[in-house]
Write an enzyme that holds these catalytic residues in place. Structure first.
Site, short mmCIF file in Angstrom:
data_model
loop_
_atom_site.label_atom_id
_atom_site.label_comp_id
_atom_site.label_asym_id
_atom_site.label_seq_id
_atom_site.Cartn_x
_atom_site.Cartn_y
_atom_site.Cartn_z
N ASP A 146 -10.31 2.52 0.31
CA ASP A 146 -9.08 2.99 -0.33
C ASP A 146 -9.24 4.41 -0.86
O ASP A 146 -8.36 5.27 -0.67
CB ASP A 146 -8.74 2.04 -1.48
CG ASP A 146 -7.25 1.74 -1.54
OD1 ASP A 146 -6.56 2.00 -0.55
OD2 ASP A 146 -6.78 1.24 -2.57
N ASP A 201 -3.51 -4.45 -1.58
CA ASP A 201 -3.74 -4.41 -3.02
C ASP A 201 -3.48 -5.76 -3.67
O ASP A 201 -3.80 -5.96 -4.84
CB ASP A 201 -2.87 -3.34 -3.67
CG ASP A 201 -3.15 -1.96 -3.10
OD1 ASP A 201 -4.31 -1.71 -2.74
OD2 ASP A 201 -2.21 -1.15 -3.00
#
Length: 537
Positions: free
Chosen positions: A385, A438
């Site tokens: 990420d 997420d």
């Protein structure tokens, strides 16, 4: 087995696409390559430019304010309508031939510096200057390196080429054009972010309980078989009988490689036709997820028990329950309506319904068997990420993750693999968004914590699930705080969520002495699992 494979591939596909929790267009821009100096200290802010053409409300354009000049009004009611006039000469590098009496002057970029144009316009009596860019995008207007003692008292705003051409055409057609210039501020907290936070937390909460309940039921069923049959005829692998896919360490590491390759492919191939492919894949996954959730929910009611337990054999699909056949048309209809109307203002509702159902189904079928695999998976996702949101700018000159999340140059309003809610009280509009990854990736660890608590007969306070949920909620909350502090720039949510959830789990496990079992076995030793699996009151 085919269904599990499809869902696992969907899991990999949908979780790698984007992880920026919110992106609605940057309002305030920072630029370290354009250093500040006295008289040239402004932030680069977006400016709204509503127009009146012959007294009738016209188009509203968006420009960007210059580094120099006064600060613009933030509220529309305080911004006056001012007549717009063309510069003569058009570049405004010399004194205009036409006399100005408080008008806003529209000039072309080029032939001299931005500050020169602003100084000439101010000296001629203009109250503001709009500079038309020679390209369709906006450009940040800065001061020259050798300029000193900059004292410009009128606002300067850059317009994209198409907006400038439209205004210029109206004026040349002898229309009376007036404009307002103001730069509204984004609210510190938008209701959309609150609802999105509740949506993400609620999705993980529901998926975790479904996963733990399924694991308990499967273990109880296995224990019944142990009483009635020889151990030689049974297998301890729950995957084959329960439809669960356990992630191992190798697949967790491979995730980063596959995800990175797929993300770069999306970045390079992003176009309208490629978005259409993603829409089809999302619809297929959403239909499967919504169908699975509805069948599981309706099966818990006695009115639907017979339909859920009666099956018919269909070509290609095999044995399918009557209840599945009944709910499938509704799921397909919702997906088709969303796909057709996905550009409408209300389409986010259908996208969120399909997305949440898909996430819950994935968290029910894909499982982390122990804390070791969970640690490897989340650590890899953490680095992934950060790299594709921040570090990728060094190689690609823009954040790959955010470009993909927005849909690149496809003309679409972002890819469909996101939960999104419109920013209701934001004058700039846009959406608060959160990527599937997420929710799913930390959700795998949270669901594992509840299964462990039920197996070890721990109550909420003594277990790990409550603390894992609190940690996830706090991590996501900190993400939104960082998002607002960064003036709306997309943030990698896992940068904040992973340390909270994984750190809490590891710290508590070590403190309570359960880390060994959590790390290797993923469940406590239990001689009578059909008794131990009952949840505590």
């Amino acid at each position: 087995m085919e269904l599990k494979t499809v869902l696992f591939l969907a899991f990999v596909l949908f979780t790698v696409l984007c992880s920026s929790p919110a992106y609605a267009g940057d309002i305030v821009h920072q630029d370290p390559l354009a250093p500040r100096k006295p008289g040239c200290m402004n932030n680069f802010v977006l400016v709204k430019i509503p127009t009146l053409v012959d007294g009738v409300e016209g188009d509203e354009f968006v420009g960007v304010g210059a580094r120099f000049g006064p600060t613009l009004e933030s509220k529309e009611k305080h911004a006056n309508h001012t007549r717009l006039t063309l510069a003569d000469p058009p570049d405004c590098c010399s004194k205009p031939k036409n006399k100005l009496t408080g008008e806003v002057i529209l000039v072309h970029r080029g032939n001299c510096s931005f500050t020169t144009k602003a100084n000439v316009a101010e000296a001629a009596g203009a109250t503001a200057i709009l500079i038309i860019n020679n390209r369709t995008e906006l450009f940040k207007m800065v001061c020259e390196a050798n300029e000193t003692d900059i004292d410009i008292e009128i606002p300067a705003v850059m317009l994209p080429q198409d907006a400038g051409a439209s205004l210029e055409e109206s004026i040349r057609n002898k229309s009376a054009v007036s404009v307002q210039l103001y730069s509204p501020k984004r609210p510190l907290v938008d209701v959309a972010e609150v609802f999105l936070w509740l949506m993400a937390v609620g999705t993980i909460l529901g998926a975790s309980y479904w996963s733990a309940w399924s694991a308990r039921e499967a273990a109880i069923e296995q224990d019944k078989l142990l009483k009635d049959a020889s151990n030689d005829l049974l297998t301890t692998d729950g995957t084959g009988s329960t439809g669960v896919v356990d992630i191992n360490t190798t697949s967790a590491i491979l995730f980063v490689v596959v995800a990175s390759c797929f993300l770069v492919m999306l970045y390079k191939l992003m176009s309208r036709w490629f978005i259409e492919i993603l829409v089809v894949l999302f619809c297929i996954g959403g239909v499967e997820g919504l169908q699975t959730c509805l069948v599981a929910l309706l099966s818990s009611f006695r009115w639907f028990e017979h339909a859920a337990q009666s099956f018919v054999k269909l070509p290609f699909f095999g044995a399918v329950s009557y209840l599945t056949i009944a709910v499938s048309p509704c799921c397909i209809a919702l997906a088709v309506v969303w796909a057709v109307c996905r550009r409408d203002s209300f389409a986010w509702i259908g996208q969120d319904i399909l997305g949440i159902a898909l996430i819950i189904t994935v968290l029910q079928i894909i499982r982390v068997p122990n804390l070791k695999v969970g640690t490897v998976l989340l650590s890899c996702a953490f680095l992934y990420d950060i790299f594709w949101v921040f570090v990728s700018k060094w190689w690609f000159h823009e954040s790959v993750m955010i470009v993909v999340a927005r849909g690149g140059k496809s003309g679409e309003d972002g890819i469909p693999m996101l939960l999104k809610i419109p920013r209701m009280y934001d004058p700039w509009g846009g959406y608060s968004i959160i990527g599937f990854g997420d929710i799913i990736l930390p959700g795998l660890l949270v669901a594992f914590s509840l299964r462990y608590d039920w197996l070890s007969k721990k109550n909420l306070r003594a277990g790990y699930f409550l603390w894992a949920m609190i940690a996830y909620g706090l991590g996501l909350l900190i993400t939104y705080v960082a998002l607002n502090l960064m003036d709306g720039h997309g943030q990698p949510a896992l940068l904040y969520i992973v340390p909270f959830t994984l750190g809490t789990f590891l710290t508590l496990g070590r403190k309570r002495g359960d880390l060994k079992h959590l790390w290797t076995r993923g469940e406590p030793e239990r001689p009578c699992p059909h008794i131990q699996l009952q949840p505590s009151q």
